[in-house]
Motif scaffolding. Structure first.
Motif, PDB file in Angstrom:
ATOM      1  N   GLN A 198       1.867   2.077  -3.506  1.00  0.00           N
ATOM      2  CA  GLN A 198       0.774   2.474  -4.379  1.00  0.00           C
ATOM      3  C   GLN A 198       0.452   3.961  -4.277  1.00  0.00           C
ATOM      4  O   GLN A 198      -0.289   4.498  -5.091  1.00  0.00           O
ATOM      5  CB  GLN A 198      -0.477   1.655  -4.048  1.00  0.00           C
ATOM      6  CG  GLN A 198      -0.341   0.179  -4.401  1.00  0.00           C
ATOM      7  CD  GLN A 198      -1.472  -0.660  -3.846  1.00  0.00           C
ATOM      8  OE1 GLN A 198      -2.124  -0.282  -2.862  1.00  0.00           O
ATOM      9  NE2 GLN A 198      -1.721  -1.795  -4.463  1.00  0.00           N
TER      10      GLN A 198
ATOM     11  N   PRO B 199       4.184   6.461  -7.732  1.00  0.00           N
ATOM     12  CA  PRO B 199       3.497   5.234  -7.301  1.00  0.00           C
ATOM     13  C   PRO B 199       3.699   4.095  -8.305  1.00  0.00           C
ATOM     14  O   PRO B 199       3.876   4.321  -9.505  1.00  0.00           O
ATOM     15  CB  PRO B 199       2.023   5.655  -7.262  1.00  0.00           C
ATOM     16  CG  PRO B 199       2.027   7.137  -7.247  1.00  0.00           C
ATOM     17  CD  PRO B 199       3.259   7.558  -7.981  1.00  0.00           C
TER      18      PRO B 199
ATOM     19  N   GLU C 226       2.815  -0.550  -8.653  1.00  0.00           N
ATOM     20  CA  GLU C 226       1.992  -1.653  -8.158  1.00  0.00           C
ATOM     21  C   GLU C 226       2.842  -2.912  -7.982  1.00  0.00           C
ATOM     22  O   GLU C 226       2.956  -3.742  -8.879  1.00  0.00           O
ATOM     23  CB  GLU C 226       0.845  -1.936  -9.140  1.00  0.00           C
ATOM     24  CG  GLU C 226      -0.151  -0.806  -9.283  1.00  0.00           C
ATOM     25  CD  GLU C 226      -1.066  -0.683  -8.067  1.00  0.00           C
ATOM     26  OE1 GLU C 226      -1.178  -1.678  -7.304  1.00  0.00           O
ATOM     27  OE2 GLU C 226      -1.660   0.391  -7.882  1.00  0.00           O
TER      28      GLU C 226
ATOM     29  N   GLU D 153       0.827  -1.211   0.000  1.00  0.00           N
ATOM     30  CA  GLU D 153       0.000   0.000   0.000  1.00  0.00           C
ATOM     31  C   GLU D 153       0.861   1.261   0.000  1.00  0.00           C
ATOM     32  O   GLU D 153       0.508   2.271  -0.621  1.00  0.00           O
ATOM     33  CB  GLU D 153      -0.928  -0.009   1.209  1.00  0.00           C
ATOM     34  CG  GLU D 153      -1.939   1.128   1.201  1.00  0.00           C
ATOM     35  CD  GLU D 153      -2.933   1.048   2.337  1.00  0.00           C
ATOM     36  OE1 GLU D 153      -3.675   2.027   2.559  1.00  0.00           O
ATOM     37  OE2 GLU D 153      -2.980  -0.006   3.016  1.00  0.00           O
TER      38      GLU D 153
END
Length: 263
Positions: free
Chosen positions: A93, A111, A113, A90
């Protein structure tokens, strides 16, 4: 930036400087696996390096921007998975909110993933174990290769006798993580800032012994009635340039408080 070779390990030595203060971070690639991505502040030369290095997976030791700066670029430009401990997903992200000095040294981190790093995984020819070692960061891991007797340590070591800590670090958790690492059978300890420590297990033991000694001194002074600031001035009278550049986000005071708050 300089590149080096140690057995089948390729390494990039990246230096950044602000005034007279210089910091070094390493990126490593072994057996088709890239360990960390370097800071975005050096993105031009790092992109050229990453175009030439042949890797099929990325393992991130933790989410900090000097280790994940090129992760977004890799995800956009290479068809390879990026792995991190589950507690860091998190954080990656979201756009990193960084104090000024960290943006100056390392650059911002876009950011991306990542996916969860399993406890055991393989590169092309080696088996690895991811060891969760928090203290410097909640998602920090070290990577153990039993066949080679190597431990990739991220930022768990960095300095053998630290005289300050970041506000976000925990000295007691670092000590627990050092003890955990010492339960593995390795010789070379491969650090993201100190480079290759060939007698790495001994260096880890020395750091743990130093922190245990500091803990004892801090708690003893506290029992005598010394307040935290006085303890810091007594044990760590000299300030480092990074203390001032970070506006004391990195400070001896945080090292002292880290032990006192854990009582």
């Amino acid at each position: 930036m300089k590149t080096h070779q140690f057995e089948d390990l390729q390494m990039a030595e990246i230096k950044v400087a602000f005034g007279r203060q210089a910091l070094t971070v390493y990126m490593y690639m072994i057996d088709g696996m890239l360990v960390d991505t370097g800071p975005y502040s050096r993105h031009k030369e790092l992109k050229e390096l990453l175009k030439n290095w042949n890797f099929n997976k990325v393992v991130l030791t933790h989410h900090h921007e000097d280790h994940t700066g090129l992760a977004h670029w890799i995800q956009e430009n290479k068809d390879v998975p990026l792995f991190i401990h589950s507690s860091g997903i998190e954080l990656c992200q979201k756009k990193a909110k960084l104090p000024l000095y960290r943006r100056v040294f390392w650059g911002s981190r876009a950011p991306f993933e990542p996916i969860e790093l399993p406890n055991r995984f393989h590169s092309d020819h080696y088996e690895w174990r991811a060891v969760h070692t928090p203290g410097h960061a909640c998602d920090h891991v070290t990577l153990f290769n039993q066949e080679k007797g190597w431990m990739f340590g991220g930022d768990l070591y960095v300095l053998g006798k630290p005289k300050s800590m970041f506000a976000f670090e925990s000295a007691p958790m670092v000590m627990d993580s050092l003890r955990k690492v010492l339960s593995y059978d390795f010789d070379a300890y491969i650090c993201s800032h100190a480079g290759i420590l060939r007698n790495g297990k001994q260096d880890i033991k020395k750091k743990l012994n130093y922190l245990e000694e500091m803990e004892g001194k801090i708690l003893e002074l506290n029992k005598k009635g010394f307040p935290p600031k006085a303890i810091s001035n007594e044990l760590f009278p000299k300030k480092h340039a990074l203390n001032y550049l970070s506006l004391f986000e990195n400070s001896p005071h945080h090292l002292v408080n880290s032990f006192l708050n854990a009582k």
